[in-house]
Design a protein around this motif. Structure first.
Motif, PDB file in Angstrom:
ATOM      1  N   GLU A  13       0.831  -1.339  -0.195  1.00 57.75           N
ATOM      2  CA  GLU A  13      -0.050   0.161  -0.066  1.00 57.75           C
ATOM      3  C   GLU A  13       0.871   1.514  -0.088  1.00 57.75           C
ATOM      4  OE1 GLU A  13      -3.251  -0.086   3.424  1.00 57.75           O
ATOM      5  OE2 GLU A  13      -3.067  -2.284   3.399  1.00 57.75           O
ATOM      6  N   PHE A  14       0.545   2.296  -0.539  1.00 57.14           N
ATOM      7  CA  PHE A  14       0.594   3.946  -0.286  1.00 57.14           C
ATOM      8  C   PHE A  14       0.239   4.256   1.558  1.00 57.14           C
ATOM      9  CE2 PHE A  14       1.797   4.126  -5.049  1.00 57.14           C
ATOM     10  CZ  PHE A  14       2.928   4.351  -4.659  1.00 57.14           C
ATOM     11  N   SER A  15       1.173   4.981   1.636  1.00 61.54           N
ATOM     12  CA  SER A  15       1.352   6.420   2.394  1.00 61.54           C
ATOM     13  C   SER A  15       0.227   7.660   2.010  1.00 61.54           C
ATOM     14  CB  SER A  15       1.791   6.769   3.044  1.00 61.54           C
ATOM     15  OG  SER A  15       3.238   7.614   2.374  1.00 61.54           O
ATOM     16  N   GLY A  16      -0.489   8.080   2.594  1.00 65.82           N
ATOM     17  CA  GLY A  16      -1.366   9.064   1.857  1.00 65.82           C
ATOM     18  C   GLY A  16      -0.566  10.264   1.449  1.00 65.82           C
ATOM     19  N   PRO A  17       0.848  10.803   1.472  1.00 69.93           N
ATOM     20  CA  PRO A  17       1.578  11.942   0.513  1.00 69.93           C
ATOM     21  C   PRO A  17       2.206  10.215  -0.419  1.00 69.93           C
ATOM     22  CG  PRO A  17       2.172  11.583   2.890  1.00 69.93           C
ATOM     23  CD  PRO A  17       1.497  10.551   2.669  1.00 69.93           C
ATOM     24  N   GLN A  18       2.260   9.415  -0.267  1.00 71.03           N
ATOM     25  CA  GLN A  18       2.907   8.591  -1.451  1.00 71.03           C
ATOM     26  C   GLN A  18       1.404   8.644  -2.308  1.00 71.03           C
ATOM     27  OE1 GLN A  18       3.787   5.237   0.320  1.00 71.03           O
ATOM     28  NE2 GLN A  18       6.418   6.002   0.515  1.00 71.03           N
ATOM     29  N   LEU A  19       0.546   8.429  -2.301  1.00 73.09           N
ATOM     30  CA  LEU A  19      -0.385   7.398  -2.923  1.00 73.09           C
ATOM     31  C   LEU A  19      -0.753   9.532  -3.893  1.00 73.09           C
ATOM     32  CD1 LEU A  19      -3.021   6.395  -4.250  1.00 73.09           C
ATOM     33  CD2 LEU A  19      -4.459   7.244  -2.321  1.00 73.09           C
ATOM     34  N   ALA A  20      -0.462  11.022  -3.353  1.00 76.02           N
ATOM     35  CA  ALA A  20      -0.737  12.133  -3.342  1.00 76.02           C
ATOM     36  C   ALA A  20       0.081  12.279  -4.393  1.00 76.02           C
ATOM     37  CB  ALA A  20      -0.970  13.314  -2.802  1.00 76.02           C
ATOM     38  N   PHE A  21       1.184  11.382  -4.622  1.00 73.34           N
ATOM     39  CA  PHE A  21       1.887  11.915  -5.508  1.00 73.34           C
ATOM     40  C   PHE A  21       1.482  10.384  -6.945  1.00 73.34           C
ATOM     41  CE2 PHE A  21       6.103  10.362  -7.499  1.00 73.34           C
ATOM     42  CZ  PHE A  21       6.688  12.033  -8.013  1.00 73.34           C
ATOM     43  N   ALA A  22       2.155  10.019  -6.372  1.00 70.53           N
ATOM     44  CA  ALA A  22       1.420   8.959  -7.993  1.00 70.53           C
ATOM     45  C   ALA A  22       0.450   9.415  -8.555  1.00 70.53           C
ATOM     46  CB  ALA A  22       0.912   7.484  -7.304  1.00 70.53           C
ATOM     47  N   ALA A  23      -1.100  10.784  -7.857  1.00 68.28           N
ATOM     48  CA  ALA A  23      -2.211  10.067  -8.507  1.00 68.28           C
ATOM     49  C   ALA A  23      -1.722  11.813  -9.204  1.00 68.28           C
ATOM     50  CB  ALA A  23      -3.368  11.490  -7.391  1.00 68.28           C
ATOM     51  N   LEU A  24      -1.049  12.982  -8.518  1.00 68.58           N
ATOM     52  CA  LEU A  24      -0.888  13.501  -9.266  1.00 68.58           C
ATOM     53  C   LEU A  24       0.509  13.574 -10.587  1.00 68.58           C
ATOM     54  CD1 LEU A  24      -0.274  16.629  -6.544  1.00 68.58           C
ATOM     55  CD2 LEU A  24      -1.462  16.280  -8.175  1.00 68.58           C
ATOM     56  N   ALA A  25       1.481  12.410 -10.633  1.00 77.61           N
ATOM     57  CA  ALA A  25       2.468  12.481 -11.356  1.00 77.61           C
ATOM     58  C   ALA A  25       1.451  11.787 -12.594  1.00 77.61           C
ATOM     59  CB  ALA A  25       3.247  11.173 -10.987  1.00 77.61           C
ATOM     60  N   SER A  26       0.264  10.724 -12.031  1.00 77.45           N
ATOM     61  CA  SER A  26      -0.812  10.732 -13.205  1.00 77.45           C
ATOM     62  C   SER A  26      -0.777  10.888 -14.480  1.00 77.45           C
ATOM     63  CB  SER A  26      -0.932   9.286 -12.208  1.00 77.45           C
ATOM     64  OG  SER A  26      -0.806   8.369 -12.127  1.00 77.45           O
ATOM     65  N   LEU A  27      -1.608  12.220 -13.505  1.00 75.43           N
ATOM     66  CA  LEU A  27      -2.124  13.189 -14.712  1.00 75.43           C
ATOM     67  C   LEU A  27      -1.661  13.992 -15.046  1.00 75.43           C
ATOM     68  CD1 LEU A  27      -4.574  14.328 -11.223  1.00 75.43           C
ATOM     69  CD2 LEU A  27      -5.122  13.294 -13.692  1.00 75.43           C
ATOM     70  N   ALA A  28      -0.370  14.364 -14.615  1.00 73.89           N
ATOM     71  CA  ALA A  28       0.529  14.683 -15.323  1.00 73.89           C
ATOM     72  C   ALA A  28       1.764  14.248 -16.621  1.00 73.89           C
ATOM     73  CB  ALA A  28       2.473  15.368 -14.466  1.00 73.89           C
ATOM     74  N   LEU A  29       2.037  12.839 -16.464  1.00 72.72           N
ATOM     75  CA  LEU A  29       1.917  12.370 -17.089  1.00 72.72           C
ATOM     76  C   LEU A  29       1.014  12.396 -18.870  1.00 72.72           C
ATOM     77  CD1 LEU A  29       3.831   9.232 -15.604  1.00 72.72           C
ATOM     78  CD2 LEU A  29       5.060  10.683 -17.923  1.00 72.72           C
ATOM     79  N   TYR A  30       0.012  11.586 -18.222  1.00 69.43           N
ATOM     80  CA  TYR A  30      -1.324  11.383 -19.097  1.00 69.43           C
ATOM     81  C   TYR A  30      -1.847  12.792 -19.625  1.00 69.43           C
ATOM     82  CZ  TYR A  30      -5.741  10.408 -21.226  1.00 69.43           C
ATOM     83  OH  TYR A  30      -6.804   9.633 -21.782  1.00 69.43           O
ATOM     84  N   GLY A  31      -1.726  13.977 -18.943  1.00 70.71           N
ATOM     85  CA  GLY A  31      -2.390  15.143 -20.007  1.00 70.71           C
ATOM     86  C   GLY A  31      -0.779  15.632 -20.716  1.00 70.71           C
ATOM     87  N   MET A  32       0.488  15.527 -20.822  1.00 69.39           N
ATOM     88  CA  MET A  32       1.838  15.355 -21.752  1.00 69.39           C
ATOM     89  C   MET A  32       0.856  14.718 -22.587  1.00 69.39           C
ATOM     90  SD  MET A  32       5.172  16.139 -18.747  1.00 69.39           S
ATOM     91  CE  MET A  32       4.650  15.191 -18.079  1.00 69.39           C
ATOM     92  N   PHE A  33       0.862  14.014 -22.560  1.00 68.18           N
ATOM     93  CA  PHE A  33       1.353  12.701 -23.416  1.00 68.18           C
ATOM     94  C   PHE A  33      -0.388  13.370 -24.277  1.00 68.18           C
ATOM     95  CE2 PHE A  33      -1.393   8.871 -25.780  1.00 68.18           C
ATOM     96  CZ  PHE A  33       0.331   8.729 -26.206  1.00 68.18           C
TER      97      PHE A  33
END
Length: 366
Positions: free
Chosen positions: A161-181
């Motif tokens: 499992e991710f901790s809260g901050p780790q999950l938040a980072f993964a969510a923001l990174a996912s949005l950023a990568l998808y947006g850039m693509f």
């Protein structure tokens, strides 16, 4: 001879009928007859969704058409996952992981394998743009690793499992990568994702190998019917899920296999659309659909689940197990070897289909 009104076409009637059937059956216990009726309507709705997706894609052009179908299916898939997690209790802790991973394996091996195999059987070789497809594959690999592999190895939280901050980072990174693509695919380097010209050439007015695009009115009608059809597909899959669960339990399969079956149903429209594109020697569109769907499935699901955890109780298991990671790693290696040359034969398609078969077999026999 009078022409038939579009309103009387089966592709118009079936999505509306599916929406009515969904409204009448939602939340009800179905007998055997109703289960069969829902299954028949579901199959027809999938075919109608493919038709309307192709109409919209033809009107807006590539790669926007592939993006429309991938995002539409994924948004509804995310809604289904969140709904099931809310109602599923602690047993749904790994539902998001299982569904997303199944989507990745089905798209990267199933849709890709079917498209390459069908295209190669029809045309000996399949040709596609290695630059655009490689960029899409790299994005999928990064998204999947950040969201599904790393939770198994992090130490801030017990278990995969991710901790809260780790999950938040993964969510923001996912949005950023998808947006850039999406920006790269539709604006900056759109030509990387267009079908490759072959020796057979094009004969139509707009040079895409099709008849002239439909009117704006027809495209808007198809867009509306596409959304209705996709909602009905996911909703009817949910309605069928108790029967699927009972069937899976009766034959002794693990409960997690239910998620695989539902993922297969939800991705049927994209699979059929990719197959039809490959048969028309437009494998690039098939790959746009496959990798775009995998990317959207991760890039939109993880942020949505991260938000949902604000009111959902219980753990959120995202990390893959050892067997799943081996399959994912092998899929990425094989995918790179498939994409780099910019063309493929039946062999590459067959390898991907064998990997899908291995995933499905191990889902049944973990």
């Amino acid at each position: 001879m009078a022409t038939r009104s579009p309103a009387l076409s089966w592709t118009t009637v079936v999505p509306v009928l599916a929406a009515i059937v969904l409204a009448l059956t939602w939340g009800r216990d179905l007998n055997t007859l109703l289960v069969i009726v829902v299954a028949v309507v579901l199959a027809g709705t999938v075919l109608a969704a493919v038709h309307h997706a192709e109409v919209v894609a033809h009107r807006v052009g590539e790669p926007f058409g592939s993006l429309v179908l991938a995002v539409a299916v994924t948004i509804i898939e995310v809604a289904l996952i969140v709904t099931l997690m809310v109602s599923g209790g602690p047993e749904s802790a790994s539902l998001a992981r299982d569904t997303v991973f199944a989507a990745v394996m089905i798209t990267c091996n199933g849709i890709v394998g079917i498209a390459l195999m069908a295209g190669a059987i029809r045309h000996s070789f399949t040709h596609f743009n290695a630059e655009g497809t490689g960029a899409a594959l790299a994005t999928v690999a990064t998204l999947a690793t950040l969201s599904l592999v790393l939770p198994t190895f992090t130490t801030s939280q017990a278990g995969p499992e991710f901790s809260g901050p780790q999950l938040a980072f993964a969510a923001l990174a996912s949005l950023a990568l998808y947006g850039m693509f999406v920006f790269t695919q539709t604006v900056r380097h759109r030509d990387f994702f267009l079908p490759v010209e072959t020796e057979s050439g094009s004969t139509d007015a707009d040079g895409d190998g099709h008849a002239d695009p439909p009117t704006a009115k027809a495209a808007l009608l198809s867009l509306g019917l596409l959304l209705v059809a996709l909602i009905a597909v996911v909703g009817l899959a949910k309605v069928e899920s108790p029967a699927i669960e009972a069937g899976v339990k009766a034959i002794g399969f693990p409960p997690s296999f239910v998620g695989v079956v539902i993922a297969l149903l939800v991705l049927l429209p994209e699979t059929l659309a990719a197959l039809r594109a490959a048969l028309r020697e437009r494998v690039q569109i098939s790959l746009n659909l496959a990798y775009g769907s995998a990317m959207a499935s991760i890039g939109l699901t993880i942020p949505a689940i991260a938000l949902a955890t604000l009111w959902l109780d219980g753990p959120l298991v995202l990390g893959l197990g050892a067997t799943q990671m081996v399959l994912f790693g092998l899929t990425m290696v094989v995918s790179v070897l498939t994409v780099v040359p910019g063309r493929a034969t039946r062999l590459q398609g067959g390898v991907h289909l064998v990997l899908l078969a291995a995933f499905l077999f191990l889902a049944v026999n973990p």
